[in-house]
Motif scaffolding. Structure first.
Motif, mmCIF file in Angstrom:
data_model
loop_
_atom_site.group_PDB
_atom_site.id
_atom_site.type_symbol
_atom_site.label_atom_id
_atom_site.label_comp_id
_atom_site.label_asym_id
_atom_site.label_seq_id
_atom_site.Cartn_x
_atom_site.Cartn_y
_atom_site.Cartn_z
ATOM 1 N N SER B 184 0.788 -1.249 0.155
ATOM 2 C CA SER B 184 -0.056 -0.016 0.221
ATOM 3 C C SER B 184 0.845 1.149 -0.082
ATOM 4 N N PRO B 185 0.619 2.212 -0.912
ATOM 5 C CA PRO B 185 -0.440 2.102 -1.965
ATOM 6 C C PRO B 185 0.118 1.195 -3.103
ATOM 7 N N PHE B 186 -0.994 0.997 -3.966
ATOM 8 C CA PHE B 186 -0.719 0.347 -5.063
ATOM 9 C C PHE B 186 -1.819 0.554 -5.893
ATOM 10 N N VAL B 187 -1.105 0.997 -7.221
ATOM 11 C CA VAL B 187 -1.977 1.391 -8.367
ATOM 12 C C VAL B 187 -1.954 0.576 -9.539
ATOM 13 N N ILE B 188 -2.979 0.255 -10.197
ATOM 14 C CA ILE B 188 -3.057 -0.639 -11.235
ATOM 15 C C ILE B 188 -3.831 0.239 -12.458
ATOM 16 N N VAL B 189 -3.197 0.521 -13.591
ATOM 17 C CA VAL B 189 -3.931 1.330 -14.894
ATOM 18 C C VAL B 189 -3.374 0.891 -16.157
ATOM 19 N N ASP B 190 -4.243 0.499 -16.789
ATOM 20 C CA ASP B 190 -4.176 -0.335 -18.182
ATOM 21 C C ASP B 190 -3.246 -1.345 -18.266
ATOM 22 N N GLY B 191 -3.261 -2.181 -17.046
ATOM 23 C CA GLY B 191 -2.376 -3.417 -16.954
ATOM 24 C C GLY B 191 -1.132 -3.125 -16.243
ATOM 25 N N GLU B 192 -0.854 -1.878 -15.995
ATOM 26 C CA GLU B 192 0.573 -1.548 -15.600
ATOM 27 C C GLU B 192 0.542 -1.156 -14.131
ATOM 28 N N SER B 193 1.174 -1.787 -13.218
ATOM 29 C CA SER B 193 1.162 -1.836 -11.663
ATOM 30 C C SER B 193 2.313 -0.769 -11.139
ATOM 31 N N PHE B 194 1.821 -0.157 -10.243
ATOM 32 C CA PHE B 194 2.821 0.829 -9.458
ATOM 33 C C PHE B 194 2.647 0.548 -7.940
ATOM 34 N N TRP B 195 3.822 0.184 -7.369
ATOM 35 C CA TRP B 195 3.715 0.123 -6.003
ATOM 36 C C TRP B 195 4.437 1.239 -5.272
ATOM 37 N N GLY B 196 3.812 1.898 -4.274
ATOM 38 C CA GLY B 196 4.491 2.890 -3.675
ATOM 39 C C GLY B 196 4.312 4.249 -4.003
ATOM 40 N N PHE B 197 4.047 5.377 -3.132
ATOM 41 C CA PHE B 197 4.036 6.665 -3.509
ATOM 42 C C PHE B 197 5.116 7.071 -4.086
ATOM 43 N N ASP B 198 6.366 6.540 -3.973
ATOM 44 C CA ASP B 198 7.550 6.996 -4.640
ATOM 45 C C ASP B 198 7.556 6.464 -6.139
ATOM 46 N N ARG B 199 6.494 5.791 -6.430
ATOM 47 C CA ARG B 199 6.472 5.459 -7.917
ATOM 48 C C ARG B 199 5.443 6.618 -8.490
ATOM 49 N N PHE B 200 4.832 7.698 -7.871
ATOM 50 C CA PHE B 200 4.036 8.463 -8.691
ATOM 51 C C PHE B 200 4.512 9.262 -9.731
ATOM 52 N N ASP B 201 5.977 9.293 -9.529
ATOM 53 C CA ASP B 201 6.620 10.001 -10.736
ATOM 54 C C ASP B 201 6.682 9.328 -12.056
ATOM 55 N N GLN B 202 6.709 7.939 -11.918
ATOM 56 C CA GLN B 202 6.505 7.132 -13.158
ATOM 57 C C GLN B 202 5.033 6.935 -13.703
ATOM 58 N N LEU B 203 4.141 6.689 -12.530
ATOM 59 C CA LEU B 203 2.838 6.436 -12.589
ATOM 60 C C LEU B 203 2.457 7.848 -13.688
ATOM 61 N N GLU B 204 2.821 9.058 -13.257
ATOM 62 C CA GLU B 204 2.481 10.295 -14.111
ATOM 63 C C GLU B 204 3.156 10.076 -15.281
ATOM 64 N N ALA B 205 4.363 9.604 -15.687
ATOM 65 C CA ALA B 205 5.010 9.548 -16.854
ATOM 66 C C ALA B 205 4.146 8.493 -17.681
ATOM 67 N N PHE B 206 3.385 7.568 -16.964
ATOM 68 C CA PHE B 206 2.880 6.450 -17.606
ATOM 69 C C PHE B 206 1.608 7.210 -18.263
ATOM 70 N N LEU B 207 0.718 7.923 -17.480
ATOM 71 C CA LEU B 207 -0.695 8.250 -17.784
ATOM 72 C C LEU B 207 -0.388 9.663 -18.847
ATOM 73 N N ARG B 208 0.777 9.900 -18.837
ATOM 74 C CA ARG B 208 1.114 11.347 -19.954
ATOM 75 C C ARG B 208 1.334 10.712 -21.366
ATOM 76 N N ASP B 209 2.364 9.571 -21.088
ATOM 77 C CA ASP B 209 2.882 9.155 -22.523
ATOM 78 C C ASP B 209 2.337 7.561 -22.892
ATOM 79 N N GLY B 210 1.713 7.077 -21.963
ATOM 80 C CA GLY B 210 0.945 5.482 -22.422
ATOM 81 C C GLY B 210 2.106 4.487 -22.164
ATOM 82 N N LYS B 211 3.230 5.071 -21.934
ATOM 83 C CA LYS B 211 4.410 3.923 -21.714
ATOM 84 C C LYS B 211 5.479 4.707 -20.968
ATOM 85 N N ILE B 212 6.516 3.630 -20.567
ATOM 86 C CA ILE B 212 7.814 4.480 -20.023
ATOM 87 C C ILE B 212 8.903 3.833 -20.599
#
Lengths: 212, 212
Positions: B184-212
């Motif tokens: 916790s926290p754990f985010v899943i969007v479009d099949g991509e998983s992100f664990w931790g608040f410290d992955r919110f930078d990568q989550l944002e990049a993924f939401l913006r670009d659709g990939k990392i």
């Protein structure tokens, strides 16, 4: 005494202690950034290869990749984080591996040829493992890496197996644990501890402002 | 069919699944950011309160704060990370706590009053615990928080103890684990998983670009 104040101040700021295990991908990521980050804030870095095995025994932890469910995510996160930060990375065939020989090799080079040479060697070992797919758990490969770096390989081979170097590594790991180190990468500067490459944003803020 | 394309596209993008345990400080940090982040990229968020207890049994993990050495660091990191990100935070007196009642309460509100009300309630529960020092492990305090939000507290009290809600929470946790959620926290969007608040930078990049 004839140095300008700024230069004297630069000399006075304490070095950053950088702890890492050679089988830690996040430790490798940190190793590609720590020297540049430190230089930006007029700091030196002391590189401390450690072994997570004894540390995990104390904390009751297991290597990330071996934890159910979390393991699969971790391998994905290694690759995604590398892309995100623009760091070359290729998943090693053998993982995790024993990193005793690699850690001892770096300690031996530090003792014989100084910190700069040891840091350069440590970076080459990390690159060999996480970019070139070389199993750095095998002392033979460490000797090859050392050979390309102009290190006396006969001395290095003896050094890796010598009792003083074994004792030194054990003492280094004990000291790290006594300082609260429980993972890789782990950075201590001015009494402040930072665990994980994902705390490098906070580490930079601390180096810049002296507080968070 | 008469909506402009942009509006239709907005409706089509899948919601972000946001998993969290109410006793998780990093889950709380994420809860203060997830809706704004999602809105920036035209996404809805589905909030899933889960229980880390059953998850940790599967992964063999322990609550961060109870791990030797790591525990002390964690409490320090909670406070430092809150300051770094500008999030109000006060270390709770009781920690960690049982979060079954809180999770069930949110599920009940969701069923009776819809997702928006449930999300608002969840944010109030997190704030009560991590800012106001209220022990949200006590159903009484959940009822008070609900009362201030115009929630039917008699219904809520019955709901927390009802078998259907108990079953629903168990199913939610099972489903989360089946989807690979292990923290916790754990985010899943479009099949991509992100664990931790410290992955919110990568989550944002993924939401913006659709990939990392």
């Amino acid at each position: 005494m004839f140095l300008p104040f700024h230069t004297r101040y630069k000399k006075m700021a304490a070095a950053i202690d950088f702890y890492f295990d050679f089988s830690s991908p996040y430790g490798y990521f940190a190793a590609t950034h720590i020297d540049e980050l430190a230089a930006k804030y007029q700091r030196d870095v002391e590189w401390h290869p450690i072994l997570l095995g004894p540390v995990f025994k104390t904390t009751g932890s297991a290597p990330l990749a071996q934890v159910p469910i979390k393991g699969d995510y971790s391998f994905h996160d290694f690759e995604r984080s590398a892309r995100f930060h623009g760091i070359p990375y290729k998943r090693p065939g053998a993982f995790p591996i024993s990193t005793q020989a690699a850690a001892r090799a770096v300690l031996w080079v530090r003792g014989k040829q100084g910190e700069d040479k040891a840091i350069k060697f440590a970076k080459q070992i990390y690159k060999a493992y996480f970019v070139d797919g070389i199993n750095i758990g095998e002392p033979m490969h460490l000797l090859e890496i050392g050979h390309h770096s102009g290190i006396d390989t006969t001395g290095l081979s003896d050094g890796i197996n010598s009792q003083p170097i074994k004792n030194q590594l054990k003492a280094e790991v004990d000291l790290a644990m006594a300082r609260g180190v429980f993972g890789s990468p782990f950075v201590i500067v001015d009494g402040e501890s930072f665990w994980g490459f994902d705390r490098f944003d906070q580490l930079e803020a601390f180096l810049r402002d002296g507080k968070i």
